[in-house]
Design a protein around this motif. Structure first.
Motif, mmCIF file in Angstrom:
data_model
loop_
_atom_site.group_PDB
_atom_site.id
_atom_site.type_symbol
_atom_site.label_atom_id
_atom_site.label_comp_id
_atom_site.label_asym_id
_atom_site.label_seq_id
_atom_site.Cartn_x
_atom_site.Cartn_y
_atom_site.Cartn_z
ATOM 1 N N TRP A 53 0.929 -1.315 -0.033
ATOM 2 C CA TRP A 53 -0.031 0.005 -0.008
ATOM 3 C C TRP A 53 0.862 1.332 0.058
ATOM 4 N N LYS A 54 1.788 1.456 0.652
ATOM 5 C CA LYS A 54 2.628 2.510 0.913
ATOM 6 C C LYS A 54 3.997 2.726 0.222
ATOM 7 N N VAL A 55 4.507 1.522 -0.172
ATOM 8 C CA VAL A 55 5.885 1.507 -0.876
ATOM 9 C C VAL A 55 5.967 1.430 -2.169
ATOM 10 N N PRO A 56 6.477 2.375 -2.836
ATOM 11 C CA PRO A 56 6.383 2.038 -4.539
ATOM 12 C C PRO A 56 7.035 0.930 -5.145
ATOM 13 N N TYR A 57 6.426 0.139 -5.960
ATOM 14 C CA TYR A 57 7.174 -0.811 -6.654
ATOM 15 C C TYR A 57 8.363 -0.606 -7.403
ATOM 16 N N THR A 58 9.315 -1.562 -7.287
ATOM 17 C CA THR A 58 10.312 -1.126 -8.038
ATOM 18 C C THR A 58 10.548 -2.052 -9.131
ATOM 19 N N GLN A 116 2.166 -8.175 -7.379
ATOM 20 C CA GLN A 116 2.808 -7.878 -5.886
ATOM 21 C C GLN A 116 1.673 -8.438 -4.923
ATOM 22 N N LEU A 159 8.241 -6.283 -3.755
ATOM 23 C CA LEU A 159 8.803 -5.011 -4.247
ATOM 24 C C LEU A 159 9.299 -5.297 -5.882
#
Length: 442
Positions: A53-58, A116, A159
């Motif tokens: 929810w909070k951390v951008p996908y890399t 994810q 991620l």
């Protein structure tokens, strides 16, 4: 003055009672100890959702995987011609089948959120299996928090969506079934993991020893080995049937060139040494030497014979290395803890002497280290300290001479510690009953 010598001893202070209670729970001496794994599991499930929810996908390899699958679905079977944005396809066919399924489920790789979520589920399944392996090996509950605290491990799964995640699941599933003495299922799961990524070759020597000693029969061991080889052939048939040399040379490429800029370990030796053939040969020689030491002085101890005594009957007379009663006696010493210690120690040796580790290789390290440090006989404080230092090193990006030295150093301490500290694990009839372990760890 009143005589107090016969009075009952007063209750210990409240803080002392609380400390004793916490230690009993942490060391598995209280009924509440059983609640630690499921409680931590639920906490980690929430954490995975929070990360998504909070951390951008890399983006790293996912798009390349999808591009390669697209070419295969278009009919390409020559591994040397299958490429993605980050390079050629260099994984065995089980990887292809898994990511083909993901390709269809995620709208040809475009639905990253679903990918994810699927990998979060994969992470949770793997965590459950790891916890099950720890529990069967009677690892103390105070190790379990270390299984859910790794920032890098969550990143690898939810991620980055690396294929190492599937390989690690198969490895731990194999350990789990070996611990339950289901040799056929364990062998099948292990070879499927090897079909995802050849990194699992690092633990193959230990898997061979475990199957040889644990299965109770030399013939059974040979049958299991043949089954594992046959599975590799069967999963590779679509490519072996058309371009066998190209498939084998790419999917199991042992002479791959490594880039200094991506390495997590050995950066401290400098680029010139890192890229030299002499350095590669030295690491290979050390890997073989240390594996030989573990095999001859630790892993085969339940056989109650030396390696020469085991090999001689086979080579000289074509007879099994152990008689029926000898094999059954050895099998009794192949306990869940022996299996886990042996396979994970082989994995640690291989990673220690690997020429280059990338960040996704932490998937093979993170869940192994707490158990191996415990088996080394280290104090819990030192176990947590080494784990924390290792976690720091694997989260330094790009790696530095200092962080790479820590990566190699902790692996070295782990390997040496297991060889010295867990020696009783491999001695026939002496399964972790040392006074030192009882005093320090329990």
């Amino acid at each position: 003055m009143a005589d107090t010598s016969s009075r009952p001893e007063s209750n210990p202070p409240l803080y002392k009672q609380a400390l004793d209670f916490a230690l009993d729970v942490a060391n598995g001496r209280h009924a509440l100890s059983k609640l630690i794994p499921p409680a931590l599991f639920l906490v980690d499930a929430f954490l995975c959702g929070l990360i998504i929810w909070k951390v951008p996908y890399t983006e790293i390899d996912w798009t390349a995987y999808m591009e390669q699958i697209s070419q295969i679905l278009s009919g390409e079977r020559d591994y040397t011609k299958i490429r993605g944005g980050t390079g050629p396809l260099v994984y065995p066919a089980a990887h292809v089948y898994i990511y083909t399924g993901l390709y269809h489920l995620t709208d040809e790789g475009r639905n990253i959120l679903l990918a994810q979520q699927l990998f979060a589920g994969l992470y949770m399944v793997t965590l459950a299996v790891v916890m099950g392996c720890y529990w069967q090996a009677k690892a103390p509950p105070y190790l379990f928090p270390l299984l859910i605290l790794s920032k890098r491990l969550h990143s690898i799964f939810v991620l980055r969506c690396f294929n190492d995640c599937f390989a690690v699941l198969f490895l731990w599933l194999a350990i789990f079934f070996f611990q339950r003495r289901n040799w056929q299922a364990g062998a099948l799961l292990y070879t499927l993991g090897l079909g995802v990524k050849m990194t699992l070759l690092l633990s193959l020597p230990a898997v061979g020893v475990v199957l040889f000693l644990g299965s109770g029969s030399f013939v059974t061991t040979l049958q299991l080995a043949a089954t594992m080889g046959l599975v590799q052939v069967l999963i590779g048939v679509p490519f072996l049937a058309h371009h066998p040399t190209e498939y084998l040379s790419r999917a199991f490429e042992l002479s791959r060139q490594f880039f200094f800029k991506w390495t997590v370990n050995w950066r401290f030796v400098g680029e010139e040494i890192f890229l030299s053939k002499g350095f590669a040969l030295t690491l290979l020689a050390l890997h073989v030497l240390v594996l030989g030491i573990f095999v001859t002085t630790r892993w085969i101890k339940p056989a109650r014979k030396s390696l020469v005594q085991l090999i001689s009957p086979v080579l000289l007379a074509g007879k099994p290395p152990l008689t029926g009663p000898e094999h059954r006696a050895a099998a009794r010493d192949v306990t869940p803890r022996y299996i886990m210690t042996t396979i994970l120690s082989a994995n640690a040796v291989g990673l220690l002497f690997a020429r280059s580790l990338h960040y996704q290789f932490y998937a093979y390290v993170a869940w192994s280290t707490p158990f191996l440090l415990w088996r080394a006989g280290l104090h819990p404080v030192l176990v947590y300290l080494l784990w924390a230092v290792q976690e720091w090193a694997w989260n330094v990006f790009p790696s530095t001479p200092a962080s790479s030295a820590v990566v190699v150093g902790v692996l070295g301490v782990t390997v040496a510690g297991v060889w010295f500290g867990a020696r009783e694990e491999w001695e026939p009839g002496m399964k972790s009953s040392s006074k030192k372990e009882e005093a320090v760890m329990r």
